[in-house]
Design an enzyme around this catalytic site. Structure first.
Site, mmCIF file in Angstrom:
data_model
loop_
_atom_site.group_PDB
_atom_site.id
_atom_site.type_symbol
_atom_site.label_atom_id
_atom_site.label_comp_id
_atom_site.label_asym_id
_atom_site.label_seq_id
_atom_site.Cartn_x
_atom_site.Cartn_y
_atom_site.Cartn_z
ATOM 1 C CG LEU A 164 -1.984 -0.883 1.692
ATOM 2 C CD1 LEU A 164 -1.455 -2.219 2.318
ATOM 3 C CD2 LEU A 164 -2.712 -0.235 2.710
ATOM 4 N NE ARG A 298 -5.221 -1.322 10.472
ATOM 5 C CZ ARG A 298 -5.989 -0.280 10.198
ATOM 6 N NH1 ARG A 298 -7.217 -0.018 10.610
ATOM 7 N NH2 ARG A 298 -5.323 0.648 9.269
ATOM 8 C CD GLN A 414 14.146 0.629 35.085
ATOM 9 O OE1 GLN A 414 14.372 0.917 34.044
ATOM 10 N NE2 GLN A 414 14.660 1.055 36.352
ATOM 11 C CB THR A 415 11.754 -6.386 35.916
ATOM 12 O OG1 THR A 415 11.034 -5.850 35.536
ATOM 13 C CG2 THR A 415 11.614 -7.208 37.227
ATOM 14 C CG LEU A 416 16.316 -8.806 33.787
ATOM 15 C CD1 LEU A 416 14.930 -8.716 33.449
ATOM 16 C CD2 LEU A 416 16.742 -9.327 32.441
ATOM 17 C CD GLU A 441 -1.103 -4.045 8.290
ATOM 18 O OE1 GLU A 441 -1.957 -3.522 8.239
ATOM 19 O OE2 GLU A 441 -0.454 -4.679 7.674
HETATM 20 C C1 ST9 Z 1 1.649 -2.717 6.631
HETATM 21 C C2 ST9 Z 1 2.593 -3.974 6.741
HETATM 22 O O1 ST9 Z 1 2.086 -1.806 7.489
HETATM 23 C C3 ST9 Z 1 2.825 -4.439 7.704
HETATM 24 C C4 ST9 Z 1 3.253 -5.870 8.001
HETATM 25 C C5 ST9 Z 1 2.377 -6.873 7.886
HETATM 26 C C6 ST9 Z 1 2.916 -8.247 7.912
HETATM 27 C C7 ST9 Z 1 1.681 -9.268 7.571
HETATM 28 C C8 ST9 Z 1 2.152 -10.396 7.737
HETATM 29 C C9 ST9 Z 1 1.014 -11.646 7.850
HETATM 30 C C10 ST9 Z 1 1.407 -12.574 8.249
HETATM 31 C C11 ST9 Z 1 0.479 -13.570 8.342
HETATM 32 C C12 ST9 Z 1 0.710 -14.817 9.016
HETATM 33 C C13 ST9 Z 1 -0.385 -15.502 9.705
HETATM 34 C C14 ST9 Z 1 0.069 -16.587 10.869
HETATM 35 C C15 ST9 Z 1 -1.022 -17.410 11.099
HETATM 36 C C16 ST9 Z 1 -0.673 -18.508 11.940
HETATM 37 C C17 ST9 Z 1 -1.189 -19.799 12.122
HETATM 38 C C18 ST9 Z 1 -0.782 -20.695 13.201
HETATM 39 N N1 ST9 Z 1 -12.116 -1.530 8.504
HETATM 40 O O2 ST9 Z 1 -12.234 6.566 6.165
HETATM 41 P P1 ST9 Z 1 -12.048 6.402 4.825
HETATM 42 C C19 ST9 Z 1 -12.113 1.227 4.087
HETATM 43 S S1 ST9 Z 1 0.993 -2.396 5.444
HETATM 44 C C20 ST9 Z 1 -12.456 -1.791 7.080
HETATM 45 O O3 ST9 Z 1 -12.843 7.451 3.712
HETATM 46 P P2 ST9 Z 1 -9.523 7.407 3.804
HETATM 47 C C21 ST9 Z 1 -13.551 1.183 3.569
HETATM 48 O O4 ST9 Z 1 -13.716 0.346 2.326
HETATM 49 C C22 ST9 Z 1 0.378 -0.555 5.369
HETATM 50 N N2 ST9 Z 1 -12.674 -1.032 5.911
HETATM 51 O O5 ST9 Z 1 -10.506 6.516 4.688
HETATM 52 C C23 ST9 Z 1 -13.739 2.770 3.413
HETATM 53 O O6 ST9 Z 1 -14.905 2.999 2.537
HETATM 54 P P3 ST9 Z 1 -16.244 3.102 3.344
HETATM 55 C C24 ST9 Z 1 -0.664 -0.400 6.315
HETATM 56 C C25 ST9 Z 1 -11.819 0.248 6.258
HETATM 57 O O7 ST9 Z 1 -9.768 8.845 4.500
HETATM 58 C C26 ST9 Z 1 -12.564 3.102 2.664
HETATM 59 O O8 ST9 Z 1 -11.628 2.263 3.277
HETATM 60 N N3 ST9 Z 1 -1.143 0.739 6.208
HETATM 61 C C27 ST9 Z 1 -11.423 0.706 7.422
HETATM 62 O O9 ST9 Z 1 -9.885 7.436 2.301
HETATM 63 C C28 ST9 Z 1 -12.120 4.686 2.633
HETATM 64 O O10 ST9 Z 1 -12.360 4.831 4.217
HETATM 65 C C29 ST9 Z 1 -2.390 1.143 6.617
HETATM 66 O O11 ST9 Z 1 -2.780 0.246 7.868
HETATM 67 C C30 ST9 Z 1 -11.544 -0.327 8.512
HETATM 68 N N4 ST9 Z 1 -11.189 0.126 9.938
HETATM 69 O O12 ST9 Z 1 -8.229 6.728 3.939
HETATM 70 C C31 ST9 Z 1 -3.003 2.419 6.380
HETATM 71 N N5 ST9 Z 1 -11.302 1.981 7.359
HETATM 72 O O13 ST9 Z 1 -16.167 4.004 4.372
HETATM 73 C C32 ST9 Z 1 -3.351 3.225 7.740
HETATM 74 C C33 ST9 Z 1 -11.298 2.266 6.023
HETATM 75 O O14 ST9 Z 1 -17.231 3.394 2.411
HETATM 76 N N6 ST9 Z 1 -4.134 4.467 7.328
HETATM 77 N N7 ST9 Z 1 -11.774 1.158 5.467
HETATM 78 O O15 ST9 Z 1 -16.713 1.784 3.858
HETATM 79 C C34 ST9 Z 1 -5.699 4.295 7.563
HETATM 80 O O16 ST9 Z 1 -6.128 3.196 7.747
HETATM 81 C C35 ST9 Z 1 -6.497 5.493 7.093
HETATM 82 O O17 ST9 Z 1 -7.406 5.588 8.147
HETATM 83 C C36 ST9 Z 1 -6.965 5.415 5.809
HETATM 84 C C37 ST9 Z 1 -7.707 6.612 5.467
HETATM 85 C C38 ST9 Z 1 -6.200 4.787 4.330
HETATM 86 C C39 ST9 Z 1 -8.073 4.193 5.702
#
Ligand code: ST9
Length: 603
Positions: A164, A298, A414-416, A441
């Site tokens: 992103l 997240r 700090q505990t250590l 995230e």
């Molecule tokens: C990053 C990567 O940081 C980090 C590392 C990740 C590694 C992952 C590894 C995974 C490993 C997996 C292993 C699993 C293991 C399992 C084990 C098993 C044993 N909720 O408010 P609007 C949507 S990547 C849902 O107008 P703006 C929604 O469609 C970088 N949807 O926002 C909405 O439309 P509507 C991370 C949401 O003002 C639309 O967005 N970067 C939500 O246009 C527009 O919303 C970030 O996180 C939500 N909470 O933009 C960006 N919010 O409203 C941070 C929005 O119609 N910035 N939508 O539904 C933001 O979040 C901003 O607020 C923004 C603002 C971009 C949303």
């Protein structure tokens, strides 16, 4: 002895005694995973995490990921050994739905297992993103794309990224400038630069699939003009064989404070060779789809944070029991008094209890949230309301979990005493590795805004109100023996404080100055922290109720100590943490615009 200390007893307490997952394990979508199998899974995951994952933790930090040759990233051998064990042991199947070869595991079990892996070595688990991201995009692709990408991402152990962020578009994803134009053959060509991409390249899988947000030709500004593309490192031919190297290349690797084994890359798209991509879903619908990945990540980051605090606390506890220093405070005047283990000192006990109560509370928050995800999967009548509650809790899991864990890891170190500052102990690495959790995230600031504007204000407090009603019921409840009366009363006061904060915030909308949003913006992080503490206080009181019932049944000595510890955590949290909400409420209610009116030069 390695660095990692797990707390399987508390995980099992959460799952089986408090959340009662045994009631639905082995049924419906979780038919393959009966309670005995689930317990066996956790024990085996604890073993794998504690051995091969943990073995690569320190060496991964010292070696770090580095760039070699033509933008290829080399990762430490210890991380590769962890990935081999994770995939050979088929642990990735825990998080997959059955139709993709999954094990029918409920999210609560998967997140519990994730805590164990993440606590032992977070970088390793994060490199294993391929199967999970595949499962997330699976509902968005047709059969042909599924066969070419989704299935091999799982079965051929491919890597995956979420792409992103750009140099000038971090929190403000909608400012992204990466472009996508139709190539005329059903594919798209992407051009642009993305930064801070976790796992952007690494020399373990045969292929990596990037999930990229880019602006399709003709699309408008902001997040609603972004589309989601699947851009592989190596193109995949229709017969599944790997084709040419695609035009997505690593042009830089960040030199970071911590999590050095995890490659954080700058990716250039289409610089000299076209970067070919495939559209996922509809044009301009990318942010909605990407948020499915973001929500998952997240939850992962919050779990990583508390997993690190948990092992930090347990290491500090071991140290405090062994390290002898100074006399008991009651005998401080006697120079010949015997020296005692530092766990006997009040201030060390305070530090330990602060860590214990918070880590158990945050684990309770993660696993309670995960149990909502279980119930959504079960398709209960209230699934929609549960999904909204899950959404409400996610910024708390991520935002509060990461902030508090980082703060308390400093206390753990700090505990250590001075030893904690040295590399003989893992705390300095824990602290460095955990700092990223408040940043990626979505920063804590973003989580606070998400909580208030999207999760609370948007439905006029309906989702939060239903949760607060349950908290109030606990506050007003009584096990019939007057136990926990003080804790319940403190919980009730905290409800009043949070309601007061919310009323003030809503009032700021109508600020006659027209600048009420500033007054809100000055306080959304405070609300995030306060509401999280209210929910955690509630969960700990509920846990104490279960523990008291178990104590009444006359458990073994070891179990008695465990349950007494659970009651103590609730007591500590309600008595020493929740009262702070009253002060935060007073600060919030008095918010004026002085901070905003101060000239920049006066800072
Ligand atoms: C990053 C990567 O940081 C980090 C590392 C990740 C590694 C992952 C590894 C995974 C490993 C997996 C292993 C699993 C293991 C399992 C084990 C098993 C044993 N909720 O408010 P609007 C949507 S990547 C849902 O107008 P703006 C929604 O469609 C970088 N949807 O926002 C909405 O439309 P509507 C991370 C949401 O003002 C639309 O967005 N970067 C939500 O246009 C527009 O919303 C970030 O996180 C939500 N909470 O933009 C960006 N919010 O409203 C941070 C929005 O119609 N910035 N939508 O539904 C933001 O979040 C901003 O607020 C923004 C603002 C971009 C949303």
């Amino acid at each position: 002895m390695g660095h990692y200390r797990s707390n399987l007893r508390d995980i099992a307490f959460n799952l089986f005694e408090v959340l009662e997952v045994g009631g639905y394990l082995g049924t419906g979508p979780f038919a393959q995973m009966d309670p005995d199998t689930a317990r066996g899974v956790l024990e085996e995951v604890e073993r794998v995490a504690g051995k091969v994952f943990a073995d690569g933790f320190v060496s991964g930090d010292r070696e770090g990921a580095h760039l070699a040759g033509e933008g290829e990233v080399v990762i430490p051998d210890g991380i590769k050994a962890g990935l081999d064990a994770f995939f050979d042991g088929e642990w990735f199947r825990l998080a997959l739905p059955e139709h993709l070869g999954g094990a029918g595991s409920p999210p609560s079990l998967t997140w519990a297992a994730s805590e164990l892996f993440l606590g032992a070595n977070p970088a390793t688990l994060m490199y294993a993103a391929g199967p999970f991201f595949a499962a997330i995009v699976d509902p968005l692709v047709d059969d042909a794309l599924r066969a070419r990408y989704v299935v091999p991402m799982i079965e051929r152990r491919w890597g995956a990224t979420m792409v992103l962020t750009e140099p000038d578009a971090g929190s403000d994803v909608g400012a992204g400038r990466t472009r996508a134009v139709r190539a005329g053959d059903g594919t798209w060509h992407l051009t642009g630069t993305k930064r801070f991409i976790t796992n952007g390249d690494f020399d373990w899988p045969e292929n990596i699939v990037h999930l990229v947000l880019a602006r399709a030709e003709g699309s408008g500004p902001g997040t609603k003009g972004l589309s989601l593309f699947l851009v592989p490192k190596y193109w995949v031919e229709e017969d599944g064989s790997l084709g040419e190297r695609n035009g997505v290349v690593v042009t830089g690797l960040e030199d970071k404070m911590g999590l050095k084994a995890s490659a954080t890359c700058t990716l250039a798209f289409g610089e000299s060779v076209p970067a070919r991509g495939l559209l996922v879903g509809e044009v301009d619908d990318g942010i909605r789809h990407m948020f499915r990945v973001i929500e998952y990540a997240r939850m992962l980051v919050g779990t990583k944070a508390i997993a690190t605090l948990s092992t930090g606390y347990l290491n500090a506890l071991d140290y405090a029991k062994q390290r002898v220093q100074g006399p008991d405070l009651l005998q401080a005047a006697d120079r010949t008094a015997p020296r005692v283990a530092i766990i006997r000192h009040p201030d060390v006990r305070r530090m330990l209890m602060e860590q214990k109560a918070h880590v158990e509370g945050m684990r309770a928050l993660v696993l309670y949230t995960a149990s909502l995800q279980d119930r959504i999967r079960l398709g209960t009548d209230d699934a929609e309301a549960l999904a909204r509650r899950n959404d409400l809790l996610l910024p708390m899991v991520k935002g509060y979990g990461s902030e508090k864990s980082y703060e308390l890891l400093a206390l753990s170190l700090q505990t250590l005493g001075g030893s904690g500052y040295c590399r003989d102990y893992p705390h300095e690495q824990y602290l460095r590795d955990a700092k990223i959790d408040t940043l990626y995230e979505g920063t804590t600031g973003i989580q606070g805004q998400d909580l208030f504007f999207r999760k609370v204000a948007r439905d006029q407090g309906a989702t939060l109100g239903a949760l607060v009603d349950e908290i109030l019921a606990t506050a007003k409840g009584d096990a019939g023996n007057g136990a926990l009366a003080t804790e319940r009363a403190l919980l009730g006061t905290a409800v009043g404080d949070v309601q007061g904060m919310l009323a003030a915030l809503v009032g700021f909308f109508g600020d006659p100055s027209g600048r009420g949003l500033y007054r809100i913006g000055l306080n959304t992080t405070s609300l995030l922290m306060s509401l999280s503490e209210l929910v955690i206080g509630w969960l700990l009181v509920r846990q104490a109720e279960v523990a008291l019932a178990a104590l009444a049944a006359g458990p073994s000595a070891a179990e008695r100590a465990f349950y007494e510890g659970k009651v103590a955590s609730a007591r500590y949290f309600t008595r020493r943490v929740l009262p702070q909400l009253s002060a935060r409420r007073a600060v919030l209610e008095q918010t004026d615009l002085a901070v905003m009116d101060l000239p920049d030069d006066a800072f």
